[in-house]
Design a protein around this motif. Structure first.
Motif, PDB file in Angstrom:
ATOM      1  N   THR A 170      91.807 -16.563 -28.057  1.00 46.70           N
ATOM      2  CA  THR A 170      92.265 -15.999 -29.614  1.00 46.70           C
ATOM      3  C   THR A 170      90.754 -15.018 -29.441  1.00 46.70           C
ATOM      4  O   THR A 170      90.882 -14.548 -30.240  1.00 46.70           O
ATOM      5  CB  THR A 170      91.947 -17.688 -29.816  1.00 46.70           C
ATOM      6  N   ARG A 171      90.202 -15.822 -28.783  1.00 44.40           N
ATOM      7  CA  ARG A 171      88.639 -14.602 -28.859  1.00 44.40           C
ATOM      8  C   ARG A 171      87.858 -14.774 -27.220  1.00 44.40           C
ATOM      9  O   ARG A 171      88.419 -15.521 -26.768  1.00 44.40           O
ATOM     10  CB  ARG A 171      87.586 -14.745 -29.014  1.00 44.40           C
ATOM     11  N   GLY A 216      77.884 -22.689 -32.524  1.00 43.37           N
ATOM     12  CA  GLY A 216      78.565 -23.066 -31.947  1.00 43.37           C
ATOM     13  C   GLY A 216      78.920 -22.072 -30.185  1.00 43.37           C
ATOM     14  O   GLY A 216      78.463 -22.114 -29.607  1.00 43.37           O
ATOM     15  N   ASP A 217      80.302 -21.045 -30.587  1.00 43.22           N
ATOM     16  CA  ASP A 217      80.534 -20.520 -29.892  1.00 43.22           C
ATOM     17  C   ASP A 217      80.007 -19.132 -29.667  1.00 43.22           C
ATOM     18  O   ASP A 217      80.452 -18.170 -28.742  1.00 43.22           O
ATOM     19  CB  ASP A 217      81.952 -21.072 -29.866  1.00 43.22           C
ATOM     20  N   GLY A 218      79.238 -18.796 -30.683  1.00 45.88           N
ATOM     21  CA  GLY A 218      78.615 -17.730 -31.113  1.00 45.88           C
ATOM     22  C   GLY A 218      79.159 -16.704 -30.896  1.00 45.88           C
ATOM     23  O   GLY A 218      79.113 -15.668 -30.731  1.00 45.88           O
ATOM     24  N   LEU A 225      81.867 -15.208 -18.608  1.00 42.07           N
ATOM     25  CA  LEU A 225      83.125 -15.411 -19.888  1.00 42.07           C
ATOM     26  C   LEU A 225      83.830 -16.594 -20.701  1.00 42.07           C
ATOM     27  O   LEU A 225      84.002 -17.827 -19.624  1.00 42.07           O
ATOM     28  CB  LEU A 225      84.491 -14.705 -19.381  1.00 42.07           C
ATOM     29  N   GLU A 226      83.852 -16.636 -21.671  1.00 39.88           N
ATOM     30  CA  GLU A 226      84.390 -18.198 -22.468  1.00 39.88           C
ATOM     31  C   GLU A 226      85.484 -17.883 -23.306  1.00 39.88           C
ATOM     32  O   GLU A 226      85.042 -17.116 -24.317  1.00 39.88           O
ATOM     33  CB  GLU A 226      83.416 -19.357 -22.818  1.00 39.88           C
ATOM     34  N   GLY A 227      86.800 -17.852 -23.271  1.00 37.03           N
ATOM     35  CA  GLY A 227      87.970 -18.045 -23.958  1.00 37.03           C
ATOM     36  C   GLY A 227      88.677 -19.251 -23.633  1.00 37.03           C
ATOM     37  O   GLY A 227      88.868 -20.386 -22.944  1.00 37.03           O
ATOM     38  N   PRO A 262      87.404 -27.038 -25.898  1.00 38.03           N
ATOM     39  CA  PRO A 262      87.880 -25.725 -25.626  1.00 38.03           C
ATOM     40  C   PRO A 262      87.939 -25.196 -27.930  1.00 38.03           C
ATOM     41  O   PRO A 262      89.027 -24.226 -28.748  1.00 38.03           O
ATOM     42  CB  PRO A 262      89.023 -25.308 -25.348  1.00 38.03           C
ATOM     43  N   ALA A 263      88.939 -26.651 -28.484  1.00 35.14           N
ATOM     44  CA  ALA A 263      88.851 -26.377 -29.810  1.00 35.14           C
ATOM     45  C   ALA A 263      88.374 -25.052 -31.049  1.00 35.14           C
ATOM     46  O   ALA A 263      88.967 -24.680 -31.684  1.00 35.14           O
ATOM     47  CB  ALA A 263      89.537 -28.102 -30.699  1.00 35.14           C
ATOM     48  N   ARG A 264      87.012 -25.454 -30.831  1.00 36.22           N
ATOM     49  CA  ARG A 264      86.175 -24.570 -31.912  1.00 36.22           C
ATOM     50  C   ARG A 264      86.436 -22.828 -31.732  1.00 36.22           C
ATOM     51  O   ARG A 264      86.006 -22.432 -32.227  1.00 36.22           O
ATOM     52  CB  ARG A 264      84.861 -24.942 -31.675  1.00 36.22           C
ATOM     53  N   LEU A 265      86.554 -23.083 -30.498  1.00 34.03           N
ATOM     54  CA  LEU A 265      86.498 -21.667 -29.647  1.00 34.03           C
ATOM     55  C   LEU A 265      87.929 -20.775 -30.252  1.00 34.03           C
ATOM     56  O   LEU A 265      87.651 -20.063 -29.959  1.00 34.03           O
ATOM     57  CB  LEU A 265      86.093 -21.704 -28.138  1.00 34.03           C
ATOM     58  N   ALA A 266      88.686 -21.885 -29.900  1.00 34.34           N
ATOM     59  CA  ALA A 266      90.409 -21.432 -29.831  1.00 34.34           C
ATOM     60  C   ALA A 266      90.182 -21.495 -31.500  1.00 34.34           C
ATOM     61  O   ALA A 266      91.635 -20.304 -32.089  1.00 34.34           O
ATOM     62  CB  ALA A 266      91.399 -21.977 -29.726  1.00 34.34           C
TER      63      ALA A 266
END
Length: 607
Positions: A159-160, A91-93, A310-312, A51-55
């Motif tokens: 975060t998003r 990566g997470d777009g 959804l991904e967060g 999750p780190a990169r998305l957060a």
């Protein structure tokens, strides 16, 4: 009266690498473009790395890697007038990564004097207010049985949040801008840009379109040995999958097995707008390297019932770690009780703030954690101490106290009084920074497949003064191929032939584990021989109950368990004991959890 638009008999789609930014062979790249392709399509990332990169808003590869790949892709687009489509940029777009990649492309066009290009950006971040309203309307559900119900606090603390777009935004962008050059997409269902381009070119069998995209988005990972560059030749009734590295080949088994990869089930693959059914898929070996695929079916969701995932992720504190090893057999023999004593000592000495400490004992139970069936102690144990607290200073303080305990805490029968702990890095305590976790991994129902994903068209000016100096070739760098030593066993233990049994690892051609999203672990076992496959299937050794027993879990936590004949494969999926990449993680990728299956004992007398 004008004649109808001619229908193309086939198109060629080129994927130079399974993840943009990781690099690819330039010689293969230019040779493939020179031979003629209709599109370059590639994926930019996933949630595999936690999750780190998305957060935290970090790309999954260094910027230098993105620049290198995008500059080659843009040059190829300029010279050969071949369109480029990218999904899950960075990566997470997230929107910022879409903008960053489009900026790299624009700078490349202007710096090198390429022709003017039409660059399209598609965003995938979803406003939190929209998700909250959908949730209040009862239209947000967990993505699988291992995912908890969504709370408003999960949405607000993320975060998003991004959504995996389907083919529709790509198709709309191409339909409205038929002279496009490059599309940079945000978070996308991996096969979406592939399926969209095929549809745009008049190939309407969505089962084939999505099946091809599912294989191609990983490059040539399903080749033997695994490689990067792949080509799909798409027709109206089938497609051919071709690895482009001359040292790699594909087989029916290797291609069929890829439909199991990182998915809960092998026979039904759910995505935005529908499901891909693979039970009737047929695989044909055309030669020693190429496989033809036909028969996949795609069933659309009912009108008005479109769904997206959804991904967060969010930040939940700060972490520090320390690394080292213990070799003393006297200490190793009592290590569990000793570690508990250190925890008690740290708690007694620590200031009055909340914290958590996880001690991973690699060599005993470190890789598999609570799933580990064999706690045999080896001659040495590698220790990873992980500390979580509200601030970095607090995490550092607890890490220092705990590491001091590992270095000097006494134990029964101690002879080595100078110290207990061997550490390779100084200072041993390492500040890691923010700690993240997934908080949204849910399905949003009755979603707008196009309106959720804004499309921005940019006309990038270019002087068109570039002159290619010399041939478009590059020296192929030799790839190191691992050659095992002679007379080695597949793995250390083998059964005695007299027992009339063997291990599953002795007869399987592929035996692997992998995340199926952040909340599930999935296991794939495949066979090259139909007789062997049928013997394993008939033995009854692989079942929901035996998988549960192997992994120390309840039967209900085995979410899928089935044999899949098209790939001569067994598939099992279980609830992850630790959400991928969260605090206390031992195997973020989930790729080292297959060992109990490796040693599953089969009755294997002579037939």
């Amino acid at each position: 009266m004008s004649s109808p638009k001619p229908t193309l008999r086939e198109i060629k789609i080129f994927t130079p690498v399974g993840q943009m930014g990781q690099g690819f062979d330039e010689a293969i790249f230019w040779d493939t473009l020179g031979a003629g392709v209709d599109a370059i399509i590639l994926d930019g990332g996933s949630t595999d790395s936690g999750p780190a990169r998305l957060a935290l808003g970090k790309t999954n590869v260094p910027k230098e890697g993105l620049v290198r790949d995008l500059e080659l892709l843009t040059k190829g687009c300029h010279l050969y007038n071949v369109p480029v489509l990218v999904g899950s940029a960075g990566g997470d777009g997230e929107n910022a990564f879409v903008d960053a990649c489009a900026k790299i492309v624009a700078e490349c066009i202007q710096k090198n004097g390429y022709r003017p290009m039409q660059v399209i950006k598609i965003y995938s971040e979803i406003p939190k207010e929209h998700i909250l309203q959908k949730m209040r309307d009862g239209l947000v559900i967990p993505c699988g049985g291992a995912v908890p119900e969504l709370l408003e606090s999960d949405i607000e603390s993320a975060t998003r949040v991004v959504a995996q777009m389907g083919l529709e935004p790509f198709a709309k962008a191409m339909h409205e801008n038929p002279r496009f050059d490059i599309i940079i997409g945000g978070r996308a269902y991996d096969p979406s840009p592939y399926a969209a381009f095929c549809l745009h070119k008049g190939f309407e069998d969505m089962g084939l379109n999505y099946a091809m995209g599912k294989l191609m988005e990983c490059g040539a990972q399903c080749s033997i040995p695994k490689s990067r560059e792949s080509l799909a030749v798409m027709r109206h009734d089938s497609f051919d999958f071709i690895p482009l590295d001359p040292r790699s080949r594909c087989t029916v088994t290797s291609v069929a097995s890829h439909f199991l990869y990182e998915k809960t089930r092998p026979d039904i693959l759910a995505g935005p707008g529908g499901k891909l059914y693979l039970d009737d898929t047929q695989f044909e070996q055309l030669d020693d390297r190429v496989v033809r695929v036909r028969g996949a079916k795609f069933v659309q969701e009912a009108e008005g019932q479109y769904t997206v995932k959804l991904e967060g992720a969010r930040v939940i504190g700060y972490q520090s770690i320390f690394l080292g090893a213990i070799r003393d057999p006297i200490l190793i023999s009592q290590i569990d009780n000793w570690v508990e004593w250190i925890h008690a000592q740290v708690k007694e000495r620590a200031p009055g703030f909340d914290y958590e400490v996880k001690i991973h004992k690699y060599g005993i139970d470190g890789v598999m954690g609570p799933l580990e069936p064999d706690n045999t102690v080896g001659k040495e144990v590698f220790i990873v101490g992980q500390v979580k607290a509200a601030t970095q200073a607090q995490a550092d303080q607890i890490a220092s106290l705990t590491k001091f305990g590992f270095t000097h805490a006494p134990y029964t029968g101690q002879l080595a009084t100078a110290g207990n702990f061997a550490w390779p890095i100084s200072p041993c305590e390492i500040s890691i920074g923010p700690l993240s976790e997934f908080c949204v991994y849910h399905i949003m129902q009755k979603a707008d497949p196009i309106g959720l994903f804004p499309i921005i068209v940019e006309h990038v000016a270019g002087s068109n003064t570039f002159i290619q100096d010399g041939p478009l070739t590059a020296k192929t760098k030799p790839t190191l191929v691992f050659t095992p030593p002679r007379n080695t066993k597949k793995y250390p233990l083998e059964p005695e032939p007299a027992e009339g049994s063997c291990y599953l690892g002795d007869v399987a051609s592929v035996l692997r584990s992998k995340n199926s999203g952040p909340y599930e672990l999935t296991f794939d076992v495949m066979f090259n021989n139909k007789d062997i496959y049928e013997r394993v299937k008939e033995s009854g050794v692989l079942s929901q109950q035996t998988v549960a027993k192997m992994y120390n879990i309840n039967d209900k936590d085995v979410l899928a368990c089935l044999f899949w004949d098209p790939a001569m494969a067994f598939k099992a999926t279980i609830k992850r004991p630790q959400v991928s990449g969260g605090f206390g993680e031992t195997d973020t990728h989930g790729s080292q959890q297959h060992i109990p299956l490796l040693y599953a004992k089969l009755p294997w007398g002579r037939t």
